[in-house]
Design an enzyme around this catalytic site. Structure first.
Site, PDB file in Angstrom:
ATOM      1  N   ASP A 189     -14.054  38.122  19.770  1.00 38.37           N
ATOM      2  CA  ASP A 189     -13.051  37.959  20.822  1.00 38.37           C
ATOM      3  C   ASP A 189     -11.793  38.785  20.548  1.00 38.37           C
ATOM      4  O   ASP A 189     -11.223  39.389  21.467  1.00 38.37           O
ATOM      5  CB  ASP A 189     -12.674  36.488  20.984  1.00 38.37           C
ATOM      6  CG  ASP A 189     -13.753  35.683  21.690  1.00 38.37           C
ATOM      7  OD1 ASP A 189     -14.529  36.280  22.455  1.00 38.37           O
ATOM      8  OD2 ASP A 189     -13.822  34.457  21.475  1.00 38.37           O
TER       9      ASP A 189
ATOM     10  N   LYS B 168     -18.125  26.772  20.086  1.00 33.35           N
ATOM     11  CA  LYS B 168     -17.704  27.762  19.099  1.00 33.35           C
ATOM     12  C   LYS B 168     -17.364  27.145  17.745  1.00 33.35           C
ATOM     13  O   LYS B 168     -17.635  27.746  16.702  1.00 33.35           O
ATOM     14  CB  LYS B 168     -16.512  28.565  19.625  1.00 33.35           C
ATOM     15  CG  LYS B 168     -16.852  29.477  20.794  1.00 33.35           C
ATOM     16  CD  LYS B 168     -15.663  30.326  21.199  1.00 33.35           C
ATOM     17  CE  LYS B 168     -16.011  31.246  22.350  1.00 33.35           C
ATOM     18  NZ  LYS B 168     -14.874  32.125  22.717  1.00 33.35           N
TER      19      LYS B 168
END
Length: 303
Positions: free
Chosen positions: A116, A80
């Site tokens: 997220d 990420k």
């Protein structure tokens, strides 16, 4: 984009947009199940595949996405931060969180976003009504996943967020990161402050993974993991855990034993997938009970 069948000839159309999830490892990801179900449900052409890429190769992989025929994809651990650095532009959530989990192209430029925080909030909206009215939330853990949780909590109006972590400096660093955006509403602490903070918590969020068993531990594998002590929580407190394997984590079992309202983390996985699917395949999917049941069955099968 559109139906997989040509309305005039009835013949199957070309394969459609291609998307992916990459990580290392990535075989365990349930994202292909989610996206494949939505493609089938909506009758859309397209595919979503796993692409396991080791850390030393992620840069080249991301540089050649277009050449590989991908319209975008998802990024999971440990890539990420690498994706955050590789994109030409980032959305506001990715900038605030410092990580990218969703990729797409705009005018030939690779863009990175982070869904997220959206997924976390949408799951609680569905399963834990009133969570955003919390005056104080306690977040256990200060890793990468905690960043998205903290961003969601503060963005949705939780008045105060207290981060508790075994390494206090990590909790303080995370708090400092968000204090720039949400001044005076967040602080980091070590484990010694845990019970004192739980005593005034309206919402408890666990972001820490269940620790793996010590190889020298002679406790049988079937022996249950000890439940955390949540006795300091007020009776009105709500509890959630972003871990979803197992679905009922020790933290959630402890909340259930106390009679507290709680929500598991599976919905976060499903909801965070919605924005990416819409970008790649051109239609906004529905998060249904049927899809959740399929994922629960898949988790129970151990596949």
């Amino acid at each position: 984009k559109g139906s997989i069948f040509d309305p005039e000839s009835g013949a199957a159309k070309p394969e459609g947009p291609r998307a992916f999830i990459t990580g290392w490892p990535v075989w365990h990801s349930r994202s292909p199940l989610i996206h494949s179900a939505w493609l089938k449900e909506q009758g859309l052409a397209g595919s979503y595949v796993r692409k396991g890429v080791p850390p030393e190769e992620i840069g080249e992989f991301l540089e050649t996405l277009g050449d590989q025929g991908f319209v975008g994809g998802n990024v999971t651990i440990p890539h990420k931060v690498a994706a955050f650095r590789a994109v030409g532009r980032r959305d506001g959530e990715a900038e605030a969180i410092g990580a990218v989990n969703t990729l797409w192209f705009e005018n030939g430029e690779l863009v990175g976003g982070n869904t997220d925080a959206y997924g976390f909030a949408a799951n609680l909206d569905e399963r834990l009504s009133g969570w955003a009215d919390a005056q104080t939330a306690v977040v256990l853990g200060a890793g990468g996943a905690a960043r998205a949780v903290v961003h969601a909590l503060l963005s949705r109006g939780v008045k105060r967020v207290e981060i508790v972590n075994r390494t206090q400096s990590k909790a303080e660093d995370l708090a400092e990161r968000f204090d720039r955006l949400f001044a005076g509403r967040i602080a980091g602490h070590g484990e010694e402050a845990r019970d004192e903070l739980l005593a005034r918590a309206d919402l408890l969020v666990n972001t820490a993974a269940i620790p793996e068993k010590d190889p020298d531990d002679e406790t049988p594998d079937w022996f249950p993991v000890p439940l955390p002590d949540l006795s300091a929580l007020p009776d009105h407190a709500m509890v959630t855990d972003i871990v979803y394997t197992p679905l009922m984590t020790p933290t959630l079992k402890a909340a259930e034993a106390r009679g507290l309202r709680f929500a598991d983390g599976l919905g976060m996985l499903i909801h965070q997938a919605v924005p990416g699917f819409e970008r790649w395949f051109g239609a906004r999917p529905t998060v249904s009970a049927t899809l959740r049941e399929r994922l629960v069955a898949d988790l129970d099968s151990g596949m």
